[in-house]
Every structure is written in C-alpha cells, then in structure tokens.
Design a protein around this motif. Sequence first.
Motif, PDB file in Angstrom:
ATOM      1  N   ALA A   1       0.834  -1.203   0.000  1.00 20.22           N
ATOM      2  CA  ALA A   1       0.000   0.000   0.000  1.00 20.22           C
ATOM      3  C   ALA A   1       0.872   1.257   0.000  1.00 20.22           C
ATOM      4  CB  ALA A   1      -0.929   0.001   1.197  1.00 20.22           C
ATOM      5  N   LEU A   2       1.970   1.217   0.730  1.00 21.44           N
ATOM      6  CA  LEU A   2       2.889   2.359   0.736  1.00 21.44           C
ATOM      7  C   LEU A   2       3.497   2.570  -0.651  1.00 21.44           C
ATOM      8  CD1 LEU A   2       4.691   1.667   4.126  1.00 21.44           C
ATOM      9  CD2 LEU A   2       3.106   3.527   3.628  1.00 21.44           C
ATOM     10  N   LYS A   3       3.823   1.457  -1.322  1.00 18.39           N
ATOM     11  CA  LYS A   3       4.368   1.553  -2.670  1.00 18.39           C
ATOM     12  C   LYS A   3       3.331   2.135  -3.625  1.00 18.39           C
ATOM     13  CE  LYS A   3       6.497  -1.159  -6.337  1.00 18.39           C
ATOM     14  NZ  LYS A   3       6.970  -2.480  -6.751  1.00 18.39           N
ATOM     15  N   ARG A   4       2.090   1.705  -3.499  1.00 22.72           N
ATOM     16  CA  ARG A   4       1.025   2.231  -4.364  1.00 22.72           C
ATOM     17  C   ARG A   4       0.874   3.737  -4.164  1.00 22.72           C
ATOM     18  NH1 ARG A   4       0.106   0.010  -8.696  1.00 22.72           N
ATOM     19  NH2 ARG A   4      -1.796   1.188  -8.801  1.00 22.72           N
ATOM     20  N   ILE A   5       0.998   4.198  -2.938  1.00 24.58           N
ATOM     21  CA  ILE A   5       0.905   5.638  -2.667  1.00 24.58           C
ATOM     22  C   ILE A   5       2.031   6.378  -3.391  1.00 24.58           C
ATOM     23  CG2 ILE A   5       1.155   7.376  -0.849  1.00 24.58           C
ATOM     24  CD1 ILE A   5      -0.315   5.401   1.012  1.00 24.58           C
ATOM     25  N   ARG A   6       3.257   5.845  -3.309  1.00 21.29           N
ATOM     26  CA  ARG A   6       4.385   6.482  -3.990  1.00 21.29           C
ATOM     27  C   ARG A   6       4.181   6.499  -5.502  1.00 21.29           C
ATOM     28  NH1 ARG A   6       7.395   3.098  -0.546  1.00 21.29           N
ATOM     29  NH2 ARG A   6       8.059   1.842  -2.321  1.00 21.29           N
ATOM     30  N   GLN A   7       3.693   5.396  -6.048  1.00 18.93           N
ATOM     31  CA  GLN A   7       3.466   5.325  -7.492  1.00 18.93           C
ATOM     32  C   GLN A   7       2.397   6.315  -7.936  1.00 18.93           C
ATOM     33  OE1 GLN A   7       2.514   1.161  -7.861  1.00 18.93           O
ATOM     34  NE2 GLN A   7       4.571   0.643  -8.574  1.00 18.93           N
ATOM     35  N   THR A   8       1.341   6.412  -7.135  1.00 17.94           N
ATOM     36  CA  THR A   8       0.249   7.328  -7.475  1.00 17.94           C
ATOM     37  C   THR A   8       0.726   8.772  -7.477  1.00 17.94           C
ATOM     38  OG1 THR A   8      -1.348   5.799  -6.533  1.00 17.94           O
ATOM     39  CG2 THR A   8      -2.069   8.072  -6.802  1.00 17.94           C
ATOM     40  N   GLU A   9       1.563   9.130  -6.509  1.00 19.60           N
ATOM     41  CA  GLU A   9       2.076  10.501  -6.465  1.00 19.60           C
ATOM     42  C   GLU A   9       2.928  10.810  -7.698  1.00 19.60           C
ATOM     43  OE1 GLU A   9       4.115  10.608  -2.740  1.00 19.60           O
ATOM     44  OE2 GLU A   9       2.287  11.013  -1.598  1.00 19.60           O
ATOM     45  N   LYS A  10       3.764   9.846  -8.103  1.00 21.49           N
ATOM     46  CA  LYS A  10       4.598  10.043  -9.289  1.00 21.49           C
ATOM     47  C   LYS A  10       3.750  10.196 -10.541  1.00 21.49           C
ATOM     48  CE  LYS A  10       8.079   6.896  -8.214  1.00 21.49           C
ATOM     49  NZ  LYS A  10       8.999   5.852  -8.631  1.00 21.49           N
ATOM     50  N   ARG A  11       2.769   9.310 -10.682  1.00 22.70           N
ATOM     51  CA  ARG A  11       1.909   9.353 -11.876  1.00 22.70           C
ATOM     52  C   ARG A  11       1.091  10.640 -11.915  1.00 22.70           C
ATOM     53  NH1 ARG A  11       0.776   3.570 -10.865  1.00 22.70           N
ATOM     54  NH2 ARG A  11       2.133   2.459 -12.287  1.00 22.70           N
ATOM     55  N   THR A  12       0.601  11.081 -10.760  1.00 22.66           N
ATOM     56  CA  THR A  12      -0.193  12.307 -10.701  1.00 22.66           C
ATOM     57  C   THR A  12       0.633  13.496 -11.167  1.00 22.66           C
ATOM     58  OG1 THR A  12      -1.487  11.426  -8.870  1.00 22.66           O
ATOM     59  CG2 THR A  12      -1.543  13.803  -9.179  1.00 22.66           C
ATOM     60  N   GLU A  13       1.873  13.584 -10.693  1.00 25.30           N
ATOM     61  CA  GLU A  13       2.744  14.683 -11.092  1.00 25.30           C
ATOM     62  C   GLU A  13       3.050  14.634 -12.587  1.00 25.30           C
ATOM     63  OE1 GLU A  13       7.129  16.489  -9.962  1.00 25.30           O
ATOM     64  OE2 GLU A  13       6.200  14.977  -8.678  1.00 25.30           O
ATOM     65  N   ARG A  14       3.336  13.439 -13.102  1.00 22.16           N
ATOM     66  CA  ARG A  14       3.637  13.278 -14.519  1.00 22.16           C
ATOM     67  C   ARG A  14       2.426  13.633 -15.381  1.00 22.16           C
ATOM     68  NH1 ARG A  14       4.487   7.809 -14.962  1.00 22.16           N
ATOM     69  NH2 ARG A  14       6.428   8.085 -13.836  1.00 22.16           N
ATOM     70  N   ASN A  15       1.245  13.158 -14.990  1.00 21.60           N
ATOM     71  CA  ASN A  15       0.045  13.439 -15.771  1.00 21.60           C
ATOM     72  C   ASN A  15      -0.312  14.916 -15.740  1.00 21.60           C
ATOM     73  OD1 ASN A  15      -0.303  10.808 -16.615  1.00 21.60           O
ATOM     74  ND2 ASN A  15      -1.588  10.273 -14.883  1.00 21.60           N
ATOM     75  N   ARG A  16      -0.059  15.585 -14.622  1.00 16.86           N
ATOM     76  CA  ARG A  16      -0.319  17.020 -14.546  1.00 16.86           C
ATOM     77  C   ARG A  16       0.563  17.760 -15.544  1.00 16.86           C
ATOM     78  NH1 ARG A  16       0.826  18.175  -9.278  1.00 16.86           N
ATOM     79  NH2 ARG A  16      -1.223  17.420  -8.680  1.00 16.86           N
ATOM     80  N   PHE A  17       1.830  17.346 -15.641  1.00 16.59           N
ATOM     81  CA  PHE A  17       2.741  17.950 -16.605  1.00 16.59           C
ATOM     82  C   PHE A  17       2.220  17.763 -18.023  1.00 16.59           C
ATOM     83  CE2 PHE A  17       6.116  17.006 -19.683  1.00 16.59           C
ATOM     84  CZ  PHE A  17       6.735  18.228 -19.754  1.00 16.59           C
ATOM     85  N   TYR A  18       1.818  16.534 -18.366  1.00 17.35           N
ATOM     86  CA  TYR A  18       1.346  16.260 -19.726  1.00 17.35           C
ATOM     87  C   TYR A  18       0.053  17.003 -20.041  1.00 17.35           C
ATOM     88  CZ  TYR A  18       4.844  12.676 -20.590  1.00 17.35           C
ATOM     89  OH  TYR A  18       6.021  12.018 -20.795  1.00 17.35           O
ATOM     90  N   ARG A  19      -0.881  17.078 -19.088  1.00 18.53           N
ATOM     91  CA  ARG A  19      -2.141  17.793 -19.328  1.00 18.53           C
ATOM     92  C   ARG A  19      -1.871  19.268 -19.607  1.00 18.53           C
ATOM     93  NH1 ARG A  19      -4.363  14.808 -15.025  1.00 18.53           N
ATOM     94  NH2 ARG A  19      -4.076  16.611 -13.683  1.00 18.53           N
ATOM     95  N   THR A  20      -0.972  19.873 -18.840  1.00 13.54           N
ATOM     96  CA  THR A  20      -0.627  21.278 -19.062  1.00 13.54           C
ATOM     97  C   THR A  20       0.026  21.451 -20.423  1.00 13.54           C
ATOM     98  OG1 THR A  20      -0.305  21.555 -16.694  1.00 13.54           O
ATOM     99  CG2 THR A  20       0.650  23.228 -18.112  1.00 13.54           C
ATOM    100  N   ARG A  21       0.916  20.531 -20.766  1.00 12.10           N
ATOM    101  CA  ARG A  21       1.605  20.596 -22.057  1.00 12.10           C
ATOM    102  C   ARG A  21       0.616  20.498 -23.213  1.00 12.10           C
ATOM    103  NH1 ARG A  21       5.129  22.037 -25.174  1.00 12.10           N
ATOM    104  NH2 ARG A  21       6.496  20.641 -26.310  1.00 12.10           N
ATOM    105  N   ILE A  22      -0.363  19.604 -23.079  1.00 12.53           N
ATOM    106  CA  ILE A  22      -1.380  19.441 -24.124  1.00 12.53           C
ATOM    107  C   ILE A  22      -2.173  20.735 -24.295  1.00 12.53           C
ATOM    108  CG2 ILE A  22      -3.547  18.272 -24.667  1.00 12.53           C
ATOM    109  CD1 ILE A  22      -2.243  15.751 -23.340  1.00 12.53           C
ATOM    110  N   LYS A  23      -2.557  21.350 -23.186  1.00 10.61           N
ATOM    111  CA  LYS A  23      -3.304  22.607 -23.258  1.00 10.61           C
ATOM    112  C   LYS A  23      -2.491  23.689 -23.970  1.00 10.61           C
ATOM    113  CE  LYS A  23      -5.577  21.950 -18.885  1.00 10.61           C
ATOM    114  NZ  LYS A  23      -5.681  22.484 -17.527  1.00 10.61           N
ATOM    115  N   ASN A  24      -1.200  23.775 -23.650  1.00 13.14           N
ATOM    116  CA  ASN A  24      -0.351  24.798 -24.271  1.00 13.14           C
ATOM    117  C   ASN A  24      -0.151  24.549 -25.763  1.00 13.14           C
ATOM    118  OD1 ASN A  24      -0.047  26.196 -21.887  1.00 13.14           O
ATOM    119  ND2 ASN A  24       1.811  25.112 -21.303  1.00 13.14           N
TER     120      ASN A  24
END
Length: 88
Positions: A7-30
């Motif tokens: 469960a701790l690993k899943r939390i770490r993975q989710t945080e990484k993916r969330t940050e990466r996806n936020r970057f890509y969503r912003t990039r797509i908008k730009n």
Amino acid sequence: MANHKSALKRIRQTEKRTERNRFYRTRIKNIVKAVRTAVDAGNKEEAQAALVVANANLHKYVSKGVLKKETAARKVSRLHLAVNAIQA
C-alpha cells in the motif's frame, strides 16, 4: 496511513503518476492553445507549423498512455478544421 508495504508503494506510485500526468495535461493545453492563437490571429503559416507540432506531440502522448487514441484524433481533427478554415 497505509500499514502494508504494498500500500505504501502504491501511494508512492500514485504521487509520481499524478505529477507526470499534470505535466502532460498542461503541455497538451499549451500545444492546442498555440494552434488556436495562430488561428485567431489569421496567420495560416504559423498555424500550420503549430499544427505539425501538435499532431506529433499528441500522438506521442498516445503511445505513452497519457491520452486515448480517439481523444488525440479528435483534438487533431478539430485543429485541422480550424486551420483549414483560415482564409489565405
């Protein structure tokens, strides 16, 4: 708080993916905004150049799993229609 190692690993993975996806969503908008801005200005050459970049990047994000294939195709199609509607 999570009690298991998995469960701790899943939390770490989710945080990484969330940050990466936020970057890509912003990039797509730009990327889309660059094409739309050129279309609104009526600059066909600049809009076509931005469209080439948008097409390449949106399809690259499909291969990375950020976007679904149909979503990228829809966005590119709408941008193509907007660029082609510019009167030269």
